[in-house]
Design a protein around this motif. Structure first.
Motif, PDB file in Angstrom:
ATOM      1  N   SER A 216       0.859  -1.159  -0.219  1.00  0.00           N
ATOM      2  CA  SER A 216       0.086   0.346   0.106  1.00  0.00           C
ATOM      3  C   SER A 216       0.476   1.280  -0.174  1.00  0.00           C
ATOM      4  CB  SER A 216      -0.918  -0.249   1.095  1.00  0.00           C
ATOM      5  OG  SER A 216      -0.303   0.241   1.997  1.00  0.00           O
ATOM      6  N   GLN A 217       2.167   1.045   0.187  1.00  0.00           N
ATOM      7  CA  GLN A 217       2.691   2.191   0.376  1.00  0.00           C
ATOM      8  C   GLN A 217       3.515   2.593  -1.033  1.00  0.00           C
ATOM      9  OE1 GLN A 217       4.640   1.399   4.479  1.00  0.00           O
ATOM     10  NE2 GLN A 217       3.768   2.104   4.994  1.00  0.00           N
ATOM     11  N   ILE A 218       3.531   1.442  -2.297  1.00  0.00           N
ATOM     12  CA  ILE A 218       4.950   1.538  -2.905  1.00  0.00           C
ATOM     13  C   ILE A 218       3.927   1.451  -4.345  1.00  0.00           C
ATOM     14  CG2 ILE A 218       6.770   0.599  -2.002  1.00  0.00           C
ATOM     15  CD1 ILE A 218       4.511  -1.940  -4.120  1.00  0.00           C
ATOM     16  N   GLU A 219       4.562   1.597  -5.905  1.00  0.00           N
ATOM     17  CA  GLU A 219       3.747   1.712  -6.700  1.00  0.00           C
ATOM     18  C   GLU A 219       5.129   0.605  -7.126  1.00  0.00           C
ATOM     19  OE1 GLU A 219       3.499   5.174  -9.205  1.00  0.00           O
ATOM     20  OE2 GLU A 219       5.003   5.913  -8.453  1.00  0.00           O
ATOM     21  N   PHE A 220       4.422  -0.532  -8.675  1.00  0.00           N
ATOM     22  CA  PHE A 220       5.912  -0.650  -9.661  1.00  0.00           C
ATOM     23  C   PHE A 220       5.611  -0.180 -10.774  1.00  0.00           C
ATOM     24  CE2 PHE A 220       3.368  -3.969  -6.669  1.00  0.00           C
ATOM     25  CZ  PHE A 220       4.793  -4.658  -6.594  1.00  0.00           C
ATOM     26  N   VAL A 221       7.474  -0.062 -11.376  1.00  0.00           N
ATOM     27  CA  VAL A 221       7.590   0.956 -12.243  1.00  0.00           C
ATOM     28  C   VAL A 221       8.405   0.225 -12.886  1.00  0.00           C
ATOM     29  CG1 VAL A 221       7.941   3.292 -13.469  1.00  0.00           C
ATOM     30  CG2 VAL A 221       7.136   3.327 -10.941  1.00  0.00           C
ATOM     31  N   THR A 222       8.416   0.013 -14.205  1.00  0.00           N
ATOM     32  CA  THR A 222       8.910  -0.273 -15.781  1.00  0.00           C
ATOM     33  C   THR A 222      10.326   0.516 -16.291  1.00  0.00           C
ATOM     34  OG1 THR A 222       7.558   0.935 -16.960  1.00  0.00           O
ATOM     35  CG2 THR A 222       6.983  -1.305 -16.446  1.00  0.00           C
ATOM     36  N   LYS A 223      11.116  -0.041 -16.150  1.00  0.00           N
ATOM     37  CA  LYS A 223      11.863   1.041 -16.495  1.00  0.00           C
ATOM     38  C   LYS A 223      12.058   1.990 -17.388  1.00  0.00           C
ATOM     39  CE  LYS A 223      15.447  -3.467 -15.896  1.00  0.00           C
ATOM     40  NZ  LYS A 223      16.990  -3.751 -16.882  1.00  0.00           N
ATOM     41  N   GLU A 224      10.893   1.609 -18.564  1.00  0.00           N
ATOM     42  CA  GLU A 224      10.392   2.529 -19.778  1.00  0.00           C
ATOM     43  C   GLU A 224       9.602   3.260 -18.814  1.00  0.00           C
ATOM     44  OE1 GLU A 224      11.462  -1.988 -21.161  1.00  0.00           O
ATOM     45  OE2 GLU A 224       9.944  -1.325 -19.706  1.00  0.00           O
ATOM     46  N   GLU A 225       8.709   3.441 -18.406  1.00  0.00           N
ATOM     47  CA  GLU A 225       7.706   4.614 -17.406  1.00  0.00           C
ATOM     48  C   GLU A 225       9.131   5.358 -16.873  1.00  0.00           C
ATOM     49  OE1 GLU A 225       5.624   7.007 -16.258  1.00  0.00           O
ATOM     50  OE2 GLU A 225       4.627   5.545 -18.288  1.00  0.00           O
ATOM     51  N   LEU A 226       9.467   4.456 -16.036  1.00  0.00           N
ATOM     52  CA  LEU A 226      10.800   5.447 -14.849  1.00  0.00           C
ATOM     53  C   LEU A 226      11.843   6.302 -16.147  1.00  0.00           C
ATOM     54  CD1 LEU A 226      12.122   5.527 -12.191  1.00  0.00           C
ATOM     55  CD2 LEU A 226      13.792   3.862 -13.074  1.00  0.00           C
ATOM     56  N   ALA A 227      12.318   5.567 -17.268  1.00  0.00           N
ATOM     57  CA  ALA A 227      12.674   6.155 -18.317  1.00  0.00           C
ATOM     58  C   ALA A 227      11.782   7.596 -18.538  1.00  0.00           C
ATOM     59  CB  ALA A 227      13.463   5.787 -19.458  1.00  0.00           C
ATOM     60  N   LYS A 228      10.732   7.585 -18.582  1.00  0.00           N
ATOM     61  CA  LYS A 228       9.709   8.316 -19.059  1.00  0.00           C
ATOM     62  C   LYS A 228       9.501   9.900 -17.567  1.00  0.00           C
ATOM     63  CE  LYS A 228       6.758   6.570 -22.133  1.00  0.00           C
ATOM     64  NZ  LYS A 228       5.434   5.910 -22.499  1.00  0.00           N
ATOM     65  N   LYS A 234      14.733  13.721 -11.819  1.00  0.00           N
ATOM     66  CA  LYS A 234      15.090  12.087 -11.253  1.00  0.00           C
ATOM     67  C   LYS A 234      14.604  11.553  -9.982  1.00  0.00           C
ATOM     68  CE  LYS A 234      18.857  10.111 -11.748  1.00  0.00           C
ATOM     69  NZ  LYS A 234      19.186   8.529 -12.636  1.00  0.00           N
ATOM     70  N   ILE A 235      14.125  10.523  -9.900  1.00  0.00           N
ATOM     71  CA  ILE A 235      13.964  10.039  -8.890  1.00  0.00           C
ATOM     72  C   ILE A 235      15.130   9.356  -7.435  1.00  0.00           C
ATOM     73  CG2 ILE A 235      12.648   8.244  -7.863  1.00  0.00           C
ATOM     74  CD1 ILE A 235      10.038   8.610  -9.875  1.00  0.00           C
ATOM     75  N   PRO A 236      15.165   9.473  -6.512  1.00  0.00           N
ATOM     76  CA  PRO A 236      16.160   8.973  -6.545  1.00  0.00           C
ATOM     77  C   PRO A 236      16.586   7.954  -5.608  1.00  0.00           C
ATOM     78  CG  PRO A 236      15.136  11.132  -4.736  1.00  0.00           C
ATOM     79  CD  PRO A 236      14.613  10.679  -5.846  1.00  0.00           C
ATOM     80  N   LEU A 237      17.666   7.414  -5.690  1.00  0.00           N
ATOM     81  CA  LEU A 237      17.422   6.327  -4.792  1.00  0.00           C
ATOM     82  C   LEU A 237      18.073   5.875  -3.286  1.00  0.00           C
ATOM     83  CD1 LEU A 237      17.717   2.896  -5.163  1.00  0.00           C
ATOM     84  CD2 LEU A 237      19.893   3.054  -6.057  1.00  0.00           C
ATOM     85  N   GLN A 238      16.889   5.179  -2.744  1.00  0.00           N
ATOM     86  CA  GLN A 238      17.398   5.454  -1.258  1.00  0.00           C
ATOM     87  C   GLN A 238      18.415   3.647  -0.875  1.00  0.00           C
ATOM     88  OE1 GLN A 238      16.034   7.096   1.745  1.00  0.00           O
ATOM     89  NE2 GLN A 238      18.158   5.947   2.240  1.00  0.00           N
ATOM     90  N   VAL A 239      19.878   4.404  -0.423  1.00  0.00           N
ATOM     91  CA  VAL A 239      20.468   3.637  -0.006  1.00  0.00           C
ATOM     92  C   VAL A 239      20.431   3.027   1.009  1.00  0.00           C
ATOM     93  CG1 VAL A 239      22.683   2.559  -0.180  1.00  0.00           C
ATOM     94  CG2 VAL A 239      21.660   3.958  -2.004  1.00  0.00           C
TER      95      VAL A 239
END
Length: 322
Positions: A216-228, A234-239
């Motif tokens: 409920s706290q996330i979404e799934f995003v394809t590589k193609e959608e992320l690139a768009k 820019k969406i940051p990556l949480q390490v």
């Protein structure tokens, strides 16, 4: 007009005999079906499963006691995953249960959620709630997992309070961050009614690890959608470092800790009440103290790196015991 009493009596006797014959025949057929169904138990898996389910739904064996017999739910959950053809099981169930439907009896004995669980287990996820299935297209493989709300990343697929000692929270991540890639696996915390999805990522040390987050706290995003999307922003990556560590490793090397001395209100950084903590809980590491004129407060930082406040008369600062 005169009626023949004998003729009327004969007609009534014939009707009565027909009705009696109908019920006797029905009973005989039901008995034959029951015998046939019982004879199949040793050689047919579906027949054996039907018999086991009948025993779980009607332990006494007396049909008239079915509604007061109680239900052996543990037995139902053991049998359901073994089923390979649920309709076939229902066919055999009808033979030994005098025509009663397995589906109707289950719906009458289980809650709506439990019935969906049975259907999912009994059909390997083809029908019923996908929460209990081994895989689902609603939890895709190898897609980016991005937070749509502030989310607790956990090391196990189980809800545990952030205030409980030794909880399974690895990190609190803000909205709009990439967490990692989905594995396609998921687990349902039935007690707390939370569906957790599994994802993998690399820690700062380059180690590959899997974690869990509430769907409920996330979404799934394809590589193609992320690139768009990233053409705009820019969406940051949480390490995520290691379990129980924050990005600033010095946060966990503090020699002091804050411990609640009574049941107390916990506040966020803006002094909004967010929950209660019981007595004798290690809250985190002290950051500062503050006198607002209405009382003393202690600010502390949790092991997840989140800053909170607690009243000074409900907590103490003491040296950590390593």
């Amino acid at each position: 007009m005169k009626f023949s009493t004998n003729k009327n009596l004969d007609a009534l006797m014939k009707v009565g005999a027909s009705i009696a014959l109908f019920f006797i025949s029905k009973k005989v057929i039901a008995k034959q079906q029951k015998k046939s169904g019982e004879a199949d138990m040793d050689t047919n898996d579906a027949a054996g499963q039907a018999a086991s389910l009948k025993q779980a739904l009607n332990p006494s064996g007396y049909r008239w006691m079915k509604n007061i017999d109680g239900t052996d739910k543990e037995a139902i959950w053991r049998i359901a995953p073994q089923i390979t053809n649920l309709d076939d099981v229902n066919t055999h169930y009808k033979k030994i249960a005098e025509g009663d439907s397995l589906y109707d009896d289950l719906q009458g004995s289980l809650s709506p959620d439990e019935y969906q669980k049975f259907l999912s287990l009994g059909t390997k996820g083809k029908v019923g709630s996908y929460y209990y299935a081994s895989k689902s297209d609603k939890v895709p493989f190898n897609q980016w997992v991005i937070t749509t709300a502030e989310a607790n990343v956990r090391k196990t697929p189980k809800y545990e309070s952030k205030y409980s000692i030794g909880n399974n929270i690895a990190k609190l991540v803000p909205k709009g961050y990439k967490l990692g890639a989905s594995t396609g696996k998921f687990a349902y915390d039935e007690k707390n009614k939370v569906l957790f999805i599994e994802f993998w990522t690399f820690t700062k040390s380059g180690q590959k690890k899997t974690y869990y987050v509430a769907k409920s706290q996330i979404e799934f995003v394809t590589k193609e959608e992320l690139a768009k999307r990233e053409k705009q922003t820019k969406i940051p990556l949480q390490v995520i470092e290691g379990f129980g560590k924050t990005e600033n490793e010095n946060d966990t090397t503090s020699k002091e800790e804050v411990i609640s001395t009574d049941t107390a209100i916990v506040y966020d950084e803006k002094f909004n009440q967010i929950g209660l903590t019981p007595k004798n809980v290690v809250m985190g590491f002290p950051v500062m103290t503050l006198n607002t004129g209405k009382g003393n407060f202690i600010q502390f930082q949790t092991v997840q790196g989140v800053k909170r406040w607690i009243r000074g008369n409900a907590a103490i600062i003491q040296e950590r015991r390593f």
